[in-house]
Design a protein around this motif. Structure first.
Motif, mmCIF file in Angstrom:
data_model
loop_
_atom_site.group_PDB
_atom_site.id
_atom_site.type_symbol
_atom_site.label_atom_id
_atom_site.label_comp_id
_atom_site.label_asym_id
_atom_site.label_seq_id
_atom_site.Cartn_x
_atom_site.Cartn_y
_atom_site.Cartn_z
ATOM 1 N N ASP A 25 0.922 -0.944 -0.386
ATOM 2 C CA ASP A 25 0.205 -0.222 0.205
ATOM 3 C C ASP A 25 0.931 1.512 0.196
ATOM 4 O OD1 ASP A 25 -1.988 -1.616 0.002
ATOM 5 O OD2 ASP A 25 -2.709 -0.959 1.772
ATOM 6 N N ARG A 26 2.184 0.829 0.886
ATOM 7 C CA ARG A 26 2.946 2.750 0.994
ATOM 8 C C ARG A 26 3.517 2.876 -0.448
ATOM 9 N NH1 ARG A 26 3.522 0.254 6.228
ATOM 10 N NH2 ARG A 26 5.452 -0.899 4.948
ATOM 11 N N LEU A 27 3.936 1.708 -0.990
ATOM 12 C CA LEU A 27 4.806 1.855 -2.463
ATOM 13 C C LEU A 27 4.001 1.899 -3.230
ATOM 14 C CD1 LEU A 27 7.145 1.052 -4.254
ATOM 15 C CD2 LEU A 27 6.450 -1.212 -3.916
ATOM 16 N N LYS A 28 1.901 1.721 -3.852
ATOM 17 C CA LYS A 28 1.905 2.408 -4.532
ATOM 18 C C LYS A 28 1.017 3.695 -3.875
ATOM 19 C CE LYS A 28 -0.941 -2.065 -4.441
ATOM 20 N NZ LYS A 28 -1.980 -3.002 -3.993
ATOM 21 N N LYS A 29 1.682 4.137 -2.601
ATOM 22 C CA LYS A 29 0.605 5.666 -2.916
ATOM 23 C C LYS A 29 2.172 5.948 -2.624
ATOM 24 C CE LYS A 29 -2.000 4.663 0.712
ATOM 25 N NZ LYS A 29 -2.124 4.920 2.248
ATOM 26 N N ARG A 39 1.722 0.160 -11.080
ATOM 27 C CA ARG A 39 1.335 -1.162 -12.108
ATOM 28 C C ARG A 39 2.948 -2.216 -12.608
ATOM 29 N NH1 ARG A 39 -0.175 1.444 -17.652
ATOM 30 N NH2 ARG A 39 1.462 -0.379 -18.251
ATOM 31 N N PRO A 40 3.179 -2.945 -12.091
ATOM 32 C CA PRO A 40 4.673 -3.987 -12.277
ATOM 33 C C PRO A 40 4.854 -3.473 -14.090
ATOM 34 C CG PRO A 40 2.444 -5.659 -11.959
ATOM 35 C CD PRO A 40 2.128 -3.968 -12.131
ATOM 36 N N SER A 41 4.214 -3.157 -15.225
ATOM 37 C CA SER A 41 5.516 -2.492 -16.025
ATOM 38 C C SER A 41 6.247 -1.533 -15.582
ATOM 39 C CB SER A 41 4.535 -3.164 -16.779
ATOM 40 O OG SER A 41 3.300 -1.775 -16.747
ATOM 41 N N VAL A 42 5.166 -0.354 -15.270
ATOM 42 C CA VAL A 42 5.508 0.530 -14.598
ATOM 43 C C VAL A 42 7.111 0.415 -14.105
ATOM 44 C CG1 VAL A 42 5.803 3.016 -13.700
ATOM 45 C CG2 VAL A 42 3.856 1.873 -15.674
ATOM 46 N N LEU A 43 6.923 -0.288 -12.400
ATOM 47 C CA LEU A 43 7.873 0.181 -11.729
ATOM 48 C C LEU A 43 9.090 -0.822 -12.401
ATOM 49 C CD1 LEU A 43 8.381 0.404 -9.099
ATOM 50 C CD2 LEU A 43 7.289 -2.121 -8.057
ATOM 51 N N GLU A 44 9.100 -2.095 -12.749
ATOM 52 C CA GLU A 44 9.625 -2.830 -13.401
ATOM 53 C C GLU A 44 10.894 -1.521 -13.757
ATOM 54 O OE1 GLU A 44 10.655 -6.294 -16.446
ATOM 55 O OE2 GLU A 44 9.118 -5.676 -16.486
ATOM 56 N N ALA A 60 8.624 -10.170 -10.210
ATOM 57 C CA ALA A 60 10.059 -9.383 -8.292
ATOM 58 C C ALA A 60 8.296 -8.311 -8.195
ATOM 59 C CB ALA A 60 10.643 -9.786 -8.562
ATOM 60 N N VAL A 61 8.121 -7.444 -9.096
ATOM 61 C CA VAL A 61 8.067 -6.030 -8.630
ATOM 62 C C VAL A 61 6.436 -6.475 -8.651
ATOM 63 C CG1 VAL A 61 9.465 -4.396 -9.183
ATOM 64 C CG2 VAL A 61 7.814 -5.397 -11.051
ATOM 65 N N ARG A 62 5.483 -7.640 -9.275
ATOM 66 C CA ARG A 62 4.432 -7.353 -8.866
ATOM 67 C C ARG A 62 4.237 -8.323 -7.502
ATOM 68 N NH1 ARG A 62 2.230 -11.945 -12.746
ATOM 69 N NH2 ARG A 62 3.168 -13.050 -11.184
ATOM 70 N N ARG A 63 5.285 -8.720 -6.688
ATOM 71 C CA ARG A 63 4.950 -9.613 -6.020
ATOM 72 C C ARG A 63 5.104 -8.188 -4.567
ATOM 73 N NH1 ARG A 63 7.381 -13.969 -7.721
ATOM 74 N NH2 ARG A 63 9.787 -12.867 -7.425
ATOM 75 N N TRP A 64 5.831 -7.075 -5.332
ATOM 76 C CA TRP A 64 5.634 -6.086 -4.676
ATOM 77 C C TRP A 64 4.697 -5.823 -4.296
ATOM 78 C CZ3 TRP A 64 11.189 -3.578 -6.416
ATOM 79 C CH2 TRP A 64 12.144 -4.237 -6.342
ATOM 80 N N LEU A 65 4.700 -5.820 -5.390
ATOM 81 C CA LEU A 65 2.855 -4.205 -5.662
ATOM 82 C C LEU A 65 1.321 -5.410 -5.029
ATOM 83 C CD1 LEU A 65 3.064 -2.798 -8.484
ATOM 84 C CD2 LEU A 65 3.158 -1.357 -6.903
ATOM 85 N N ARG A 66 1.448 -6.472 -4.812
ATOM 86 C CA ARG A 66 0.795 -7.631 -4.313
ATOM 87 C C ARG A 66 0.613 -7.625 -3.323
ATOM 88 N NH1 ARG A 66 0.165 -11.837 -7.932
ATOM 89 N NH2 ARG A 66 0.497 -13.736 -6.542
ATOM 90 N N GLY A 67 2.307 -7.573 -2.426
ATOM 91 C CA GLY A 67 1.877 -7.325 -0.919
ATOM 92 C C GLY A 67 1.634 -8.941 -0.629
ATOM 93 N N ASP A 68 2.687 -9.894 -1.788
ATOM 94 C CA ASP A 68 3.398 -11.310 -1.376
ATOM 95 C C ASP A 68 5.068 -11.353 -0.440
ATOM 96 O OD1 ASP A 68 1.258 -11.974 -2.764
ATOM 97 O OD2 ASP A 68 2.014 -11.982 -4.581
#
Length: 156
Positions: A25-29, A39-44, A60-68
């Motif tokens: 949540d903090r990363l998305k904000k 979005r994972p593609s932007v973050l990557e 990996a970045v998708r896992r960060w954004l999903r909270g995994d």
């Protein structure tokens, strides 16, 4: 495993899941505040432009954004510098977030007396950094206790 160790292990797993979700949540904000889509593609793409180590994968970045998962410290430092946020705030949240609202029913109310009340009073007087360190120590002891009780020697 006895009921106490199972409960401690479950509580540790729930806390770790909550920390990962709160980090996401903090990363998305932070991404939104910096003008990027969470979005994972932007973050990557943006992360790998700034990181000098092995490029991070889309998964990996998708896992960060999903909270995994939560990134390693070196990656967290890069994220924080890029998004112009303090690394500890990105990882753990700010004072207001840590002391913030607790949903009803999410905390067990256990009466404390004697030694427990004394320890609780001392804990509440500590700084947030000291509380974080103490929490880490307690979780480490709890994990070690669970490991000892599940090793099956049966001896005390």
């Amino acid at each position: 495993m006895n009921n106490d160790s199972t409960r401690i292990e479950s509580l540790i797993q729930i806390q770790l899941m909550n920390e990962k979700t709160m980090f996401a949540d903090r990363l998305k904000k932070a991404l939104l505040a910096a003008g990027y889509e969470p979005r994972p593609s932007v973050l990557e793409r943006e992360f790998n432009l700034r990181y000098w180590g092995k490029p991070i994968t889309f998964q990996a970045v998708r896992r960060w954004l999903r909270g995994d998962s939560i990134p390693a410290q070196d990656k967290l430092q890069v994220l924080a510098a890029w998004l112009r946020i303090e690394p500890h705030v990105l990882r753990y949240g700010d004072e207001n977030e840590r002391a913030g609202h607790v949903p009803p029913g999410s905390v067990d109310v256990i009466p404390a007396g004697g030694e427990e009340a004394e320890v609780l009073r001392i804990y509440r007087s500590l700084s947030s950094e000291q509380r974080r360190v103490l929490r880490h120590v307690i979780l480490t002891f709890a994990k070690a206790h669970v490991g000892e009780s599940s090793s099956g020697s049966g001896q005390s």
